[in-house]
Scaffold this active site. Structure first.
Site: not given
Length: 375
Positions: A103, A162, A222
């Site tokens: 990531r 991301d 989120h």
């Protein structure tokens, strides 16, 4: 140790500023994934580091505390656990790994980072170029990548950004109303974050609703220690709460969320505090923690319910800011929303509040508005 040595195994690494999270997936001949291990090394460089590991093939768990000085040592420890001959081991050696994924917190405006990008010298140079955009996270990303390249020499390695899901933001959503040269010369714009999470839950929602993602309008929420809300139209991100950095948006665990830049100038003049220190405070000592001294939602709720006014204010500020973004995105989508999707750690803690305290009344009002405007 896993008995499925012949299946392809993908190792996923998420190197944060003071932690390394990892997951190990095994793919069968049909290409279907199964998670076989996960874990986390926390408090790297703080003298009291903690490793948590779970072998899902036999449900064996390991927790260890030690002094892990840096990300290189953390990955060495993770590899030691994964390859252990004891019950918590899941691979024979590093050659069992078919591919490695990382990531990457920020891809800047590099078009290559819209999709998973194979790591090579050119990729590492581009990552280094965007380091100033996320100075707390990208150095850790780089160290994690360097170490895994050294340990896992054979398998290909990739980065997934991301920010990638938000590359579809239109200019009206990603531009700030500042002089053009700020954007054209310095790329100051809204990038958005948590894109991997928002895309994942959007796909899950489409599967649950038995529709193509390209046919859906969604609002994905989120809620972790870092929080963001994303507006998805016909399967694409068209707006999101985080901006140039993850500091912008809703009130979070330790981040302030939206705040006037003028307040920083005023505070700096009054106290002599320098801007970098103020930004650090807004990232790590603000949000709910700044209001009530804690960013643990379970503790905040407990204090709130026992009459602690600061905890109540922190909780209410958080809920209000999330509710405000959700409400605004209803109108961005012309009040045509197929679902609101919640994800990340706080959802389990907040489930009752999400539906009864924060959102259900506003959802009904907005739906009523959408109906009444059609009449």
């Amino acid at each position: 140790m896993s008995n499925h040595q012949g299946n392809k195994k993908i190792f996923i690494v998420n190197a944060g500023s003071s932690s390394v999270k990892y997951r190990l997936f095994e793919f069968n001949e049909k290409g279907e994934p199964k998670e076989i291990a996960d874990g986390n090394v926390e408090k790297i460089g703080e003298g009291n580091s903690k490793l948590s590991h779970h072998n899902m093939t036999n449900d064996k768990k390991v927790e260890e505390e030690s002094d892990i000085k840096d990300h290189h040592a953390a990955i060495d420890k993770i590899v030691e656990i994964l390859t252990s001959k004891k019950e918590h081991g899941v691979i024979s050696d590093v050659d069992d790994i078919y591919a490695v994924g990382h990531r990457l917190v920020h891809g800047g405006d590099h078009k290559e980072f819209i999709h998973p990008t194979k790591i090579d010298d050119k990729t590492m140079k581009m990552i280094k170029e965007v380091e100033p955009l996320a100075p707390l996270h990208i150095p850790a990303n780089i160290e994690g990548i360097k170490k895994t390249l050294d340990v896992f020499k054979k398998p290909p390695q990739y980065v997934v950004c991301d920010t990638a899901f938000h590359h579809t933001l239109p200019p009206v959503a990603f531009r700030y109303a500042v002089p053009n040269e700020w954007y054209e010369e310095h790329k100051i714009r809204r990038y958005g974050f948590h894109g991997i999470s928002h895309l994942y839950v959007a796909k899950k929602a489409a599967k649950f609703l038995k529709k193509d993602l390209s046919d859906l309008n969604l609002i994905t929420v989120h809620l972790g220690n870092g929080c963001s809300v994303t507006c998805i139209k016909k399967g694409e991100s068209v707006d999101t709460s985080m901006g140039f950095t993850p500091l912008e948006g809703v009130v979070m665990g330790t981040r302030s969320g939206d705040m006037s830049a003028g307040a920083l100038e005023y505070y700096g003049k009054k106290t002599g505090e320098e801007l970098p220190n103020m930004i650090k405070t807004m990232n790590s000592k603000s949000g709910m923690k700044g209001i009530c001294g804690s960013n643990d939602m379970r503790e905040i709720i407990k204090k709130k319910d026992s009459g602690d006014e600061k905890a109540k204010l922190a909780f209410d500020l958080f809920c209000y800011s999330v509710r405000k973004y959700i409400g605004s995105y209803f109108f961005v989508l012309d009040c045509k929303v197929d679902a609101i999707v919640f994800t990340a750690g706080l959802v389990l803690v907040l489930i009752i509040y999400l539906f009864f305290y924060c959102f259900i009344v506003n959802f009904l009002i907005l739906k009523w508005i959408s109906i009444s405007t059609k009449a």
